[in-house]
Enzyme design. Structure first.
Site, mmCIF file in Angstrom:
data_model
loop_
_atom_site.group_PDB
_atom_site.id
_atom_site.type_symbol
_atom_site.label_atom_id
_atom_site.label_comp_id
_atom_site.label_asym_id
_atom_site.label_seq_id
_atom_site.Cartn_x
_atom_site.Cartn_y
_atom_site.Cartn_z
ATOM 1 N N HIS A 147 0.831 -1.210 0.000
ATOM 2 C CA HIS A 147 0.000 0.000 0.000
ATOM 3 C C HIS A 147 0.862 1.257 0.000
ATOM 4 C CE1 HIS A 147 -3.395 2.655 0.889
ATOM 5 N NE2 HIS A 147 -2.569 3.276 1.715
ATOM 6 N N GLU A 148 1.878 1.285 0.851
ATOM 7 C CA GLU A 148 2.705 2.484 0.996
ATOM 8 C C GLU A 148 3.504 2.791 -0.266
ATOM 9 O OE1 GLU A 148 2.933 4.694 3.489
ATOM 10 O OE2 GLU A 148 1.316 3.675 4.557
ATOM 11 N N SER A 149 3.860 1.764 -1.020
ATOM 12 C CA SER A 149 4.702 1.963 -2.206
ATOM 13 C C SER A 149 3.906 1.934 -3.505
ATOM 14 C CB SER A 149 5.789 0.877 -2.256
ATOM 15 O OG SER A 149 5.198 -0.414 -2.362
#
Length: 281
Positions: A147-149
């Site tokens: 999700h973060e990347s």
């Protein structure tokens, strides 16, 4: 005369008492600036108190109420440290890892950057992963990293700010920027400094190392995970989201929370494990 003095004395007492109340009220109405004493909340109207009217909607400071945090789940049931286990290499099989990375688009800056070998090497540099690890934790970790990347599309933040906070322990180096890098998008000089100290790497002087080496990128992400997220594994996946970006919780960004959950459910399915409870936050 005595009667008149008594009346004046009584009037003075009443005046002083009233003044005291007014003064106290003035202070309580200014709690948005001055705060409240003890374990009291400053209400939306500027009064101090402890009931729902003070600590509920619009509460400015103090122990303001939000939706209750999930009750810790015993590790034997819905926690991320429960269920089937295995070594890192046996859990992160080539087929499983490739099923994730094969979805990275050809136009992604990090296409081909994140590798299985780098993930395993990074994990095995932490004592927590030298033996066996719960498959749920690996699914959760990769879900949050994904999700973060942007589903492993990025290794560097798009908006590349300075992210320098005054620090004598981890001072910013001339010409260096500490924007998000790696799968967890580690940000700020104090995080680069602390991660570098733990890993034995000069990340304050060379933050770009996180974007050059996939192993270092995963190591920094796992450092953050072990330091900030791993302590709440027994509380379920939702607790990991709260630790990473609590601003999304309690209705802050429901779509982002669901995106994280969707990644987690997908990876749990691929690893053949149930997701446990308390998925959202």
């Amino acid at each position: 005369m005595a009667t008149q003095n008594a009346i004046l004395k009584k009037a003075l007492i009443i005046f002083l008492f009233t003044l005291t109340i007014m003064t106290g009220t003035a202070f309580s109405q200014n709690c948005g600036t001055n705060g409240c004493k003890g374990n009291m909340c400053c209400s939306r109207w500027g009064y101090c108190g402890t009931t729902k009217a003070y600590c509920g909607t619009g509460c400015q400071s103090g122990p303001c109420n939000s939706k209750p945090k999930p009750t810790p789940t015993p590790s034997g049931s819905g926690g991320l440290n429960a269920g089937p286990r295995g070594t890192i290499a046996s859990v992160i099989t080539p087929a499983f890892f490739n099923s994730i990375m094969s979805k990275v688009g050809s136009g992604c800056p990090a296409k081909g950057f994140y590798t299985r070998q780098a993930f395993i090497a990074a994990a095995e540099s932490f004592a927590a992963y030298k033996g066996t690890v719960a498959k749920r934790e690996i699914a959760a970790m990769l879900a949050q990293f994904s999700h973060e990347s942007g589903s492993f599309c990025y290794k560097e933040e798009i908006a590349r700010g300075r992210y320098c906070s005054p620090s004598t322990t981890y001072p910013c180096q001339p010409g260096k920027n500490y924007y998000g890098r790696g799968p967890i998008q580690i940000t700020w000089n104090y995080n680069y400094g602390a991660a570098g100290k733990f890993l034995g790497l000069p990340l304050l002087k060379d933050p770009d190392m996180v974007a050059r080496s996939p192993t270092v990128a995963f190591q920094c992400a796992m450092w953050f995970w072990n330091k900030n997220v791993r302590p709440v594994l027994s509380q379920g996946f939702g607790a990991t989201t709260r630790r990473i970006n609590g601003g999304e919780c309690n209705g802050g960004r429901p779509a982002a929370v669901q995106s994280r959950v969707n990644h987690y459910l997908d990876f749990c399915k691929k690893l053949g494990v149930t997701p446990g409870t308390n998925l959202s936050c």
